[in-house]
Enzyme design. Sequence first.
Site, short mmCIF file in Angstrom:
data_model
loop_
_atom_site.label_atom_id
_atom_site.label_comp_id
_atom_site.label_asym_id
_atom_site.label_seq_id
_atom_site.Cartn_x
_atom_site.Cartn_y
_atom_site.Cartn_z
N ARG A 260 -44.55 -20.42 -11.17
CA ARG A 260 -43.22 -20.90 -10.77
C ARG A 260 -43.04 -22.38 -11.11
O ARG A 260 -41.91 -22.83 -11.34
CB ARG A 260 -42.98 -20.58 -9.29
CG ARG A 260 -42.75 -19.09 -9.11
CD ARG A 260 -42.82 -18.57 -7.71
NE ARG A 260 -42.71 -17.11 -7.74
CZ ARG A 260 -43.08 -16.30 -6.75
NH1 ARG A 260 -43.58 -16.79 -5.64
NH2 ARG A 260 -42.95 -14.98 -6.88
N TYR A 379 -36.71 -14.29 -13.47
CA TYR A 379 -38.13 -13.91 -13.62
C TYR A 379 -39.06 -14.83 -12.82
O TYR A 379 -38.67 -15.86 -12.31
CB TYR A 379 -38.56 -13.74 -15.07
CG TYR A 379 -38.41 -14.86 -16.08
CD1 TYR A 379 -38.29 -16.19 -15.75
CD2 TYR A 379 -38.44 -14.52 -17.44
CE1 TYR A 379 -38.19 -17.16 -16.73
CE2 TYR A 379 -38.34 -15.49 -18.43
CZ TYR A 379 -38.22 -16.81 -18.06
OH TYR A 379 -38.13 -17.76 -19.03
N GLU A 380 -40.29 -14.32 -12.66
CA GLU A 380 -41.32 -14.92 -11.80
C GLU A 380 -40.82 -15.14 -10.37
O GLU A 380 -41.12 -16.14 -9.72
CB GLU A 380 -41.90 -16.19 -12.44
CG GLU A 380 -42.56 -15.84 -13.77
CD GLU A 380 -43.62 -16.78 -14.25
OE1 GLU A 380 -44.19 -17.50 -13.44
OE2 GLU A 380 -43.87 -16.77 -15.47
N GLY A 381 -40.01 -14.18 -9.93
CA GLY A 381 -39.44 -14.22 -8.59
C GLY A 381 -38.01 -14.72 -8.65
O GLY A 381 -37.76 -15.85 -9.07
#
Length: 397
Positions: A260, A379-381
């Site tokens: 993140r 993306y990536e949460g």
Amino acid sequence: MKHYFRAPYTEKINRYTMNFQLTEEQLAVRDAARDFAQNVLKPGVIERDETQTFAKEEIKQLGELGFMGMMVDPAYGGSGMDTISYVLAMEEISKIDASVSVAMSVNNSLVCWGLDKFGTHEQKTKYLVDLAKGNKLGAFCLSEPEAGSDATSQKTTAIDMGDHYLLNGTKNWITNGGNADTYLVMAQTDSEKGHRGINCLIVEKGMDGFVIGAKENKMGIRGSDTHTLIFNDVKVPKENRIGEDGFGFKFAMKTLEGGRIGIASQALGIASGAMELAVAYSKERKAFGKPIHEHQAIAFKLADMATEVEAARLLCLKAAQAKDAKQPFGEISAMAKLFASKAAMDITTEAVQVHGGYGYVKEYHVERLMRDAKITQIYEGTSEIQKIVISRSVLNR
Ligand code: CAA
């Protein structure tokens, strides 16, 4: 009343207070990334976006310069740099080509960092060295058709067969999916244990039963290589499991904390790149007898952009510093990603507006940056997942 004066909340935040002075080495890394982006990536970026072309050769060159395994121990082929240098490099590459920077981010922070931190010496020797040098490319395989944000509900299975696992299932939205050589795949070994029964396996391209599925035709980061992956009875040796049995979900969560920071820095680069273009254009373009930045309507947009960029950069650097200082960094990296990705959407949209009709055509770059910005909120949460992470952390203080 006494506990109000102990201020545990403020203490925890202040523990991360940082020194804002960048070192000569960090500035040199930033300048090298800037030169590479301007001289190597910029000339072909519009065409790669239009034709959905993966910048294979350029990414190889990034590896040769030490940008694909920036934080990896030099003993395993890495550059041994700190996370602050990584943020600075990610910003510069992302200003010009976010399709390249996502390949760089996934390789650096999801694949190399995870292997470096949790892999065995044998796994590092066999896989990490080539990944860190950029000779090979990595992919991180967590998302599935029915497990995106709800990452614990993995349907891919890795059945324990004694000396190997038998891997079956489908992964979705996998960055570097078609061009990677080494894949970190999360899969359920013991469904009765829930997320504690998930393992992370190192899977090689070419293993029997491993099929690279369809490539996605995306709105943005079109030069990035996003695929579905299918596993049909793939035999993965036991020694390819990362960590203890059942460590896979925690591995994914820990790794995503660093990932993140990478995506936050990507969003920062998209935002600052769009701002630089808007500032330059506002000095060139005249309307009503003067450069458009002399109109307050435009000048105020530039002021808002500069403020958001600065705040996003400080959050990225603060997250990086917490990671380098071996402090907990899950909350601050979620904050950096949440804020920087919103800033990227705001600023790219306003940069198109500053450019007027020219902003809507490809040769002025800002329309691409606006399309590229959106994925940083997903993306990536997603931003909603970042708010779950942040709010849980705030409530646990
Ligand atoms: N570090 C270590 N362990 C962690 C952790 C962390 N940061 N966060 C959670 N865990 C552990 C918990 O301690 C818990 O373990 P125990 O029960 O043993 O204590 C376990 O993980 C499950 O945690 P939760 O009960 O909190 O799980 P949840 O289902 O309520 O929510 C979540 C977890 C934070 C929402 C998580 O599912 C999540 O982050 N989802 C988003 C997934 C994501 O980011 N996907 C992106 C895909 S990768 C990608 O995009 C890459 C690319 O190609 C660009």
